[in-house]
Design a protein around this motif. Structure first.
Motif, PDB file in Angstrom:
ATOM      1  N   UNK A   1       1.933  -2.944  -0.580  1.00 45.98           N
ATOM      2  CA  UNK A   1       1.727  -1.669  -1.754  1.00 45.98           C
ATOM      3  C   UNK A   1       3.135  -1.436  -2.576  1.00 45.98           C
ATOM      4  N   UNK A   2       4.175  -1.516  -1.622  1.00 44.61           N
ATOM      5  CA  UNK A   2       5.765  -1.185  -2.109  1.00 44.61           C
ATOM      6  C   UNK A   2       6.517  -1.779  -2.972  1.00 44.61           C
ATOM      7  N   UNK A   3       6.250  -3.176  -2.441  1.00 52.04           N
ATOM      8  CA  UNK A   3       6.799  -3.976  -3.198  1.00 52.04           C
ATOM      9  C   UNK A   3       5.731  -4.662  -4.412  1.00 52.04           C
ATOM     10  N   UNK A   4       4.471  -4.258  -4.318  1.00 52.12           N
ATOM     11  CA  UNK A   4       4.058  -4.167  -5.797  1.00 52.12           C
ATOM     12  C   UNK A   4       3.935  -3.025  -6.954  1.00 52.12           C
ATOM     13  N   UNK A   5       4.286  -2.087  -6.263  1.00 52.22           N
ATOM     14  CA  UNK A   5       4.930  -0.547  -7.197  1.00 52.22           C
ATOM     15  C   UNK A   5       6.513  -1.383  -7.306  1.00 52.22           C
ATOM     16  N   UNK A   6       7.327  -1.963  -6.308  1.00 50.55           N
ATOM     17  CA  UNK A   6       9.048  -2.068  -7.391  1.00 50.55           C
ATOM     18  C   UNK A   6       8.694  -3.383  -8.062  1.00 50.55           C
ATOM     19  N   UNK A   7       8.018  -4.360  -8.234  1.00 53.27           N
ATOM     20  CA  UNK A   7       7.744  -5.515  -9.166  1.00 53.27           C
ATOM     21  C   UNK A   7       6.999  -4.739 -10.413  1.00 53.27           C
ATOM     22  N   UNK A   8       6.295  -3.864 -10.370  1.00 48.61           N
ATOM     23  CA  UNK A   8       5.738  -3.053 -11.603  1.00 48.61           C
ATOM     24  C   UNK A   8       6.629  -2.623 -12.329  1.00 48.61           C
TER      25      UNK A   8
END
Length: 962
Positions: A1-8
């Motif tokens: 989830x952290x990765x997806x938020x960071x990528x977003x």
């Protein structure tokens, strides 16, 4: 989830930056367009102003000329001229800049132009009448064009001015306001061009002619500039992004609506949010499967280790996180640490430097770089690398995945190596043999295929023509004209077919050794003139420029095989014509150089063109049989590919060399170098009696041709000058004629870029008259222009390339010798002007110069006394003897008293006759400043050494009034 938020967040930032970059690019393109439009306007405005001022200056100059012719500048005449030329007013000023007459629509115009009349620009015209002055200015709220020129009837100034209409759309001119009217900009943007506080041009109708402050009110007073930084504006109409720039004297503003600027970012971010949710759910499912797969991989790893243990000499396990190396199986080169079977990184570095050969060490380090192994193994099941050791053995190193952590990431790899020297050497040898065999097969196959294809095509083409025209002739046997036409075409095709067959047979005879070189005495001019005759038709049909020249050709008769030499040169020249496009250039040059072999000379033939050229690869095989470059076949140029192979073989048999230099698209140069035995026949080089020491002028746009012909002229003891310009030739002919040092012979090229040879001859004849021989030098057939050339004054023609024997022959022709004799008789007649009884004093310190000058002067009847220094001349003129002399020839540089000082002393004598005796400087100082210095010292003339009777007579004519 952290990765997806960071990528977003990253995507949002990147897209924002991308949209900003796109906005900046759009702004830059828009500002570039705005700048171009403004520059177009200013150029238009400037051109209009320049044209108007030039027309006004022409009218003013014409009026000055009319006044000077008619001597009339009354008000009625000025009113009429102003009305005809649509001038607002005319002022006539005297040299004190006072208005003495004027005509104007606005009453007295003197106050209107008083400041401009008193300016330095206008005043300067009085002192320098060749100057003029024009300007456009605004005076009392009106726009005027103003012009001032010097009066031609008297000292003073003539001024004319015309009122100009303001530039606007009504009179059809380009205006600033119309630059961007209703122009659609990308993303519905707005552009506004401001001059100080006023909007002078825009694409928004609601902003036309409004002030900057008025426009700001639409944007809640936040309309501000920002250099290259994007400015965010909030207005009643929404948010806008853009910036302001300074373009020349204008402030330019460009803005775009926010919803269009960031439409890409907003769309992609919404799509990403939906996609990220699906990815997160998919990740949870995959994680459970990964744990099961890890167990299976551990089992597989054990099987791999067992299998590698039998095939590899050393095996190690490497922890990717700690980079610790555990030795599973060691070789004789490994040295484990004292702690056990653990190899430290330092020992590994030492081991690599000792075992691996230096050229492979860097690549080996990259291969065993554990920081990148995990990433590399994502795409491959195993990694392998082959390197050579210092003792020239070959090792193969393999890296195999071994262990994974709980997250499924690779953390351990197995590294193994084995000796494969025998396999590698066998592989290298096999590869080498295969490459050599492949190259030989491909070359042979290409040559064979190319030959068969070319011969099939080239033979079928004339054969089809022969068969087709034979059938047509049979069908139209009753029509004589048609049958004759068909038979001519059949003959042409047959000759072409025969040439193809001859090429193949020639190559076959050369390869079988049946061709023999027959050495005979050959006259080089005959070969080159024959070649020119053969190729002239092809060159003319392709409208090509043909240059043939010689350089330093001393031996015109050499011993060689004429037939084979002609064949070699014709093959090369024919290719140059064939592969040079219409309008191209072909340069043929023959150069002779000394040879180390006694009785031989080196003859160099160079053929250069600016045609399609050849690639570097094809240059290496251009002399191979059946070689044709693909560009040739693509262009439809016919040939067997045997011509240059035959040429190379013939040159080799004659003991010469041939080389080629070429560049694609720029042309080709072939150079043939032959060592030839010289013939006993020599070219006559003795001078022509009538022309010994005579001056000749060579005119050709090629400097090397000029130098070559000049050298030939010097061989027969003539004095040669040359120039590459027809215009300069005319000037030099005039200068020589005015100085009585005429050229006796002119050799002029027919085709020159600045002025052709016939026009050059015509202008030279206007200067020198009909006596001197003028010979046209040309590489072309002159029959079409012979009549025109003869009428212009040409006395003879000679073909390029020019040889000494041909030059001497044309100069010794009866027609040219008669012209030279007439010219000499003219000079002799001039020299017979009688000055017998005139007594002159020759002042010269050099004994040899005194003897020469005395002999020349006595030949024309003068009584000559000599003095060895300026002091002697002053003493003689101071005595009673001085009155006996009619003229003094005075040297300038003398040891005791120079000629200038002696002249000044003589001019101060008491005797009027002696003080005013004519004195002519006779010196080697031949420059214009020397002549002026002599006149300033009191001399009456100036003769530059070496002296001649004609120059002396000319000066005597000037002194004694003949």
């Amino acid at each position: 989830m952290f990765t997806l938020i960071f990528v977003g967040i990253l995507i949002f930032s990147l897209l924002t930056a991308s949209d900003n970059k796109k906005l900046n690019r759009t702004l830059n393109e828009t500002f570039d367009f705005v700048k171009t439009r403004i520059e177009s306007y200013e150029i238009y405005d400037t051109n209009d102003q320049v044209k108007s001022l030039v027309r006004l200056m022409d009218k003013t100059t014409e009026l000055s000329r009319v006044i000077a012719q008619e001597g009339n500048f009354r008000a009625e005449m000025l009113d009429k001229y102003a009305k005809e030329q649509r001038l607002t007013g005319i002022l006539v000023l005297d040299k004190k800049l006072k208005v003495i007459e004027q005509t104007t629509r606005d009453g007295d115009a003197t106050p209107l132009w008083q400041k401009l009349i008193e300016s330095d620009y206008v005043r300067d015209i009085v002192e320098h009448p060749e100057k003029t002055y024009t300007t456009r200015l605004r005076n009392e709220g009106k726009l005027y064009d103003f012009a001032a020129v010097a009066r031609q009837d008297a000292s003073g100034i003539l001024i004319a001015y015309a009122q100009k209409e303001e530039v606007n759309e009504i009179n059809g001119d380009l205006t600033m306001a119309s630059l961007f009217s209703n122009f659609p900009f990308e993303m519905n943007g707005c552009v506004a061009i401001c001059d100080e506080d006023k909007i002078v041009s825009t694409n928004k109708q609601n902003l036309v002619s409004s002030s900057v402050e008025g426009a700001k009110s639409l944007y809640e007073n936040e309309f501000k500039s920002g250099g290259n930084v994007i400015v965010h504006l909030r207005s009643k109409n929404g948010n806008w992004y853009g910036r302001q720039e300074k373009i020349k004297d204008y402030n330019a503003y460009v803005f775009f609506p926010k919803h269009q600027v960031y439409i890409t970012r907003n769309t992609i971010c919404v799509i990403y949010a939906l996609l990220a949710l699906l990815i997160f759910l998919f990740y949870r499912v995959l994680r459970n499967r990964t744990e099961k797969r890890s167990i299976l991989q551990d089992q597989k790893r054990l099987r791999v280790i067992n299998a590698l243990g039998h095939a590899y000499s050393s095996i190690s396990l490497v922890n990717l996180k700690t980079e610790e190396i555990e030795i599973v199986k060691s070789s004789k080169d490994m040295k484990p640490d004292q702690q056990g079977d653990i190899l430290s990184k330092a020992h590994l570095e030492e081991l690599i430097q000792q075992v691996i050969a230096e050229p492979f060490q860097e690549a080996y380090w990259e291969f065993v770089d554990m920081s990148t192994v995990a990433k590399r193994l994502e795409e491959h099941e195993t990694l392998s690398f082959t390197a050579q050791t210092v003792d020239e053995r070959w090792l193969t190193i393999i890296i195999v995945p071994q262990g994974y952590d709980k997250d499924g990431k690779l953390n351990t790899v197995l590294v193994a190596n084995r000796d494969m020297t025998e396999e590698k050497e066998h592989e290298i040898e096999q590869d080498k043999n295969l490459r050599n065999a492949l190259a030989a097969a491909e070359h042979a196959n290409r040559a064979k295929t190319a030959f068969l294809n070319n011969m099939s095509h080239d033979i079928r083409t004339p054969m089809n023509a022969i068969i087709g025209f034979t059938a047509l002739a049979t069908t139209h046997i009753g029509s004589t004209e048609l049958v004759l036409d068909y038979l001519k075409k059949i003959q042409t095709s047959s000759q072409h077919l025969l040439s193809l067959i001859n090429d193949v047979l020639d190559m076959s005879r050369i390869e079988s050794g049946s061709v023999r070189i027959e050495y005979t005495t050959v006259h080089l001019p005959d070969i080159l003139h024959d070649l020119r005759t053969i190729i002239q038709g092809s060159v003319y049909s392709k409208q090509q420029d043909l240059y043939i020249d010689t350089q330093d050709v001393f031996h015109e008769d050499i011993i060689i095989d004429k037939l084979r030499l002609t064949q070699v040169l014709l093959n090369i020249i024919s290719n140059a014509v064939k592969f040079t496009p219409v309008g191209g250039m072909i340069n043929i040059r023959v150069l002779e150089k000394p040879c180390r072999r006694e009785g031989y000379t080196t003859v160099i033939f160079s053929v250069k063109d600016n045609g399609i050229g050849m690639s570097p690869e094809f240059c290496k095989q251009v002399f191979d049989p059946f070689s044709r470059e693909h560009t040739v076949t693509e262009n439809g140029i016919r040939g067997t590919g045997l011509g240059m192979a035959i040429t190379k073989n013939i040159v080799d048999m004659m003991g010469g060399t041939i080389r080629v230099e070429s560049e694609v698209g720029k042309g080709t140069e072939f150079t043939v170098i032959l060592e030839c035995e010289t013939s006993a026949v020599t070219v006559k080089r003795e001078p022509i009696p009538e022309l010994k020491g005579a001056r000749a002028l060579v005119v050709d746009d090629d400097a090397e041709t000029c130098m070559s012909v000049s050298k030939m002229l010097r061989e027969i003891e003539m004095t040669a000058d040359w120039t590459t310009s027809g215009k300069e030739a005319v000037l030099r002919a005039r200068e020589a004629y005015e100085q009585n040092q005429e050229f006796k012979v002119y050799i002029i090229d027919w085709l020159m870029p600045d002025m052709n040879g016939i026009e050059t001859v015509r202008r030279i004849r206007m200067v020198v008259g009909p006596e001197s021989p003028i010979i046209i030098l040309t590489a072309y057939d002159w029959s079409d222009v012979e009549q025109e050339a003869r009428e212009a004054g040409v006395t003879a023609f000679v073909s390029k390339p020019l040889f000494l024997s041909e030059l001497r022959e044309v100069l010794m022709s009866p027609e040219q010798r008669k012209l030279i004799q007439n010219e000499n008789q003219k000079i002799q007649a001039a020299s017979q002007r009688s000055y017998a009884g005139k007594k002159v004093l020759l002042v010269e310190d050099n004994e040899l110069n005194r003897e020469i000058a005395t002999a020349i002067m006595e030949e024309i009847g003068l009584n000559v006394d000599v003095a060895e220094d300026g002091t002697d001349a002053v003493n003689i003129m101071s005595s009673e003897r001085g009155s006996n002399y009619d003229l003094i020839f005075m040297d300038i540089q003398m040891p005791k008293m120079d000629g200038y000082t002696a002249t000044r002393e003589i001019r101060t004598l008491n005797s009027t006759k002696c003080a005013n005796i004519p004195i002519i400087a006779m010196t080697a100082n031949a420059f214009e400043e020397d002549r002026k210095k002599a006149i300033k010292a009191g001399m009456n003339g100036h003769i530059a050494k070496p002296i001649s009777s004609e120059v002396i007579l000319e000066n005597l004519d000037q002194i004694f009034g003949r």
